[in-house]
Design an enzyme around this catalytic site. Structure first.
Site, short mmCIF file in Angstrom:
data_model
loop_
_atom_site.label_atom_id
_atom_site.label_comp_id
_atom_site.label_asym_id
_atom_site.label_seq_id
_atom_site.Cartn_x
_atom_site.Cartn_y
_atom_site.Cartn_z
N CYS A 43 0.83 -1.21 0.00
CA CYS A 43 0.00 0.00 0.00
C CYS A 43 0.87 1.27 0.00
O CYS A 43 1.57 1.50 -0.97
CB CYS A 43 -1.00 -0.03 1.16
SG CYS A 43 -2.32 1.20 0.98
N HIS B 56 -3.90 -4.96 -0.40
CA HIS B 56 -3.56 -5.50 0.91
C HIS B 56 -3.59 -7.03 0.88
O HIS B 56 -4.64 -7.62 1.06
CB HIS B 56 -4.53 -4.98 1.97
CG HIS B 56 -4.33 -3.55 2.29
ND1 HIS B 56 -3.44 -3.12 3.25
CD2 HIS B 56 -4.86 -2.43 1.75
CE1 HIS B 56 -3.44 -1.80 3.30
NE2 HIS B 56 -4.29 -1.36 2.39
N GLU C 81 -2.66 -9.03 3.05
CA GLU C 81 -3.05 -9.56 4.37
C GLU C 81 -4.56 -9.53 4.57
O GLU C 81 -5.07 -10.10 5.53
CB GLU C 81 -2.33 -8.77 5.47
CG GLU C 81 -2.86 -7.37 5.76
CD GLU C 81 -2.43 -6.29 4.76
OE1 GLU C 81 -1.84 -6.63 3.71
OE2 GLU C 81 -2.70 -5.11 5.04
#
Lengths: 209, 275
Positions: free
Chosen positions: A83, A189, A191
């Site tokens: 990001c 992202h 994650e």
């Protein structure tokens, strides 16, 4: 040999989620809060959320700007920015004035103006498919239109289009991933991108291990 | 191209337990949150929403103490869930102050849903959007049909009428910095007859921010109808508890019927930890 993973922890944003994902994958990692924590790292992850200038300020005051350059260029550590950790790789951020970036990938980080002009919401927030521009081990096992979770209002436009690994169609071709040598970065992202994201993180651990 | 439509399982917590809800009035115990979470946190959901609907304001001190303990438990539940939730996680319920929002973000929520407190103190929405960014602030709106053919916003878990029209209220919180609306039909909650589609269309027409619909899904086609009514995300609670891999079946139904959603993960990838 197991990778030695340093997760740069500037006490802000999504570090905890990235750490949870690495733990789920069985990847041991240290939270790097100072430059010396990067010593011996084979893999460095730089997660970032929030404002560009504030993030660069934190990196700089904690001495990470030079330490990161040294770890990746001299020690050959593999690097993954996430990001804002992608955006600061550029030369300049143009959010609230002009901020100098790390300048590893010449180019400016600019607002998603084309998206706004075509009536799309900014921030670009949600799941989008990415288009892979060339094969790369980071996307191993992920199909060409894998979907990832994005939250951003700015994007990096590299001067050299060859640096762009994947794009996302959001009002224009927006940089979704970058790959130059052993430096990778993703705008989305991983994650928070379910199976595809965890797979990508696992791929990163395997590159150059 | 705009982002894909989202499929969102909702978990309701009451006194630290997972429950089903009907009409905001009756609750059926489903069990322990940590065992249920792993079933819903599979690769196919696009987001998870946790709503703590534990009632506050019990009269005797003992109950107040219990509530206090339950609240603490709820934050531990959030922390547990966030450890195995590799998708955006919204947490709502019990939010009264900016500190409550901070606590939930710190314990692993990506977004915090504010309901009653947003009506009582609209400035809270602005303060949180300024502090954390609009993308973290969800305003949860519970609406009930009235006898004029419109709707009214209710707070305190559906017990207190506010006189607000849900579309006007959604527009106001949007202007105050909310990043998303979670819109629940009190009438359809637990009825399994489908969403209140007119309510969804009414609110979607009033705002630019995404509207997530909740309340009433009894079959997968209802999810499609919610998207047809204009929702950016379709949420459901009860239906996902009936069978294993229910979220996978829902995702497949949407994908196979041509809705712009994420391609469902292969069944072989759905098992926890199988990468």
């Amino acid at each position: 040999m197991a990778p030695t993973v340093a997760l740069i922890d500037l006490d802000a944003g999504n570090v905890r989620s990235v750490s949870n994902a690495l733990t789920h994958l069985g990847v041991e990692h240290v939270h790097a809060r100072a430059p010396q924590d990067l010593e011996g790292a084979t893999h460095i992850i730089l997660p970032g959320v929030g404002a560009y200038a504030a993030f660069m300020e934190r990196l700089s005051t904690r001495g990470f700007v030079e330490a990161l350059a040294r770890a990746t260029r001299e020690n050959g550590a593999a690097f993954l920015g996430i990001c804002v950790g992608l955006q600061v790789l550029g030369s300049r951020g143009l959010e609230f004035g002009e901020t100098r970036g790390l300048d590893w990938v010449p180019g400016d980080c600019v607002r998603l103006d084309a998206a706004a002009a075509s009536g799309l919401a900014v921030p670009h927030m949600g799941w989008s498919s990415v288009a892979l521009q060339r094969p790369d081990p980071l996307f191993d096992g992920l199909d060409d239109h894998a979907t990832f979770y994005f939250v951003h209002s700015y994007h990096l436009r590299p001067a050299d289009p060859g640096a762009v690994l994947a794009t996302v169609d959001y009002g224009e071709r927006v940089t979704a991933a970058i790959g130059i040598g052993r430096v990778w970065a993703v705008q989305f992202h991983p994650e928070k991108s379910q199976h595809a994201g965890l797979r990508l993180l696992r791929n990163f651990m395997r590159v150059g291990a | 191209m705009s982002t894909l439509k989202r499929l969102i399982p909702v978990v309701l917590l009451r006194n630290g337990q997972v429950v089903q809800s009907k009409g905001f009035k009756r609750w059926q115990l489903l069990g322990n949150p940590s065992t249920i979470v792993s079933r819903l946190s599979n690769w196919t959901a696009d987001e998870l929403v946790y709503l703590d609907i534990t009632r506050e304001g019990a009269h005797d001190l003992r109950r107040d103490d219990l509530n206090f303990e339950n609240r603490a438990d709820v934050l531990s539940i959030l922390e547990d869930v966030s450890r195995k939730c590799f998708m955006p996680l919204t947490f709502g319920g019990g939010v009264r102050t900016a500190e409550d929002v901070r606590a939930r973000l710190a314990r692993g929520a990506d977004k915090v849903a504010i309901n009653t407190a947003a009506v009582r103190m609209p400035g809270l929405v602005e303060a949180c959007a300024r502090e954390h960014g609009a993308q973290c602030v969800v305003v949860s709106i519970d609406a009930r049909r009235d006898d004029t053919g419109g709707w009214q916003v209710f707070v305190d878990h559906g017990r207190t009428a506010t006189g607000l029209d849900p579309a006007a209220w959604a527009r106001e919180v949007e202007s105050r910095g909310a990043g998303e609306i979670l819109l629940t039909s009190i009438d359809e909650d637990g009825m399994a007859r489908g969403y209140d589609r007119a309510l969804i269309a009414h609110v979607v027409a009033a705002v630019k921010i995404p509207v997530v619909a909740l309340g009433g899904v009894g079959e997968w086609a209802h999810l499609g109808a919610g998207l047809d009514a204009g929702a950016s995300g379709v949420a459901a609670g009860n239906i996902f508890h009936y069978s294993e891999n229910s979220v996978v079946h829902a995702a497949r139904w949407l994908f196979e019927n041509g809705y712009p959603v994420r391609r469902p993960a292969l069944a072989s990838l759905v098992t926890e930890g199988d990468l």
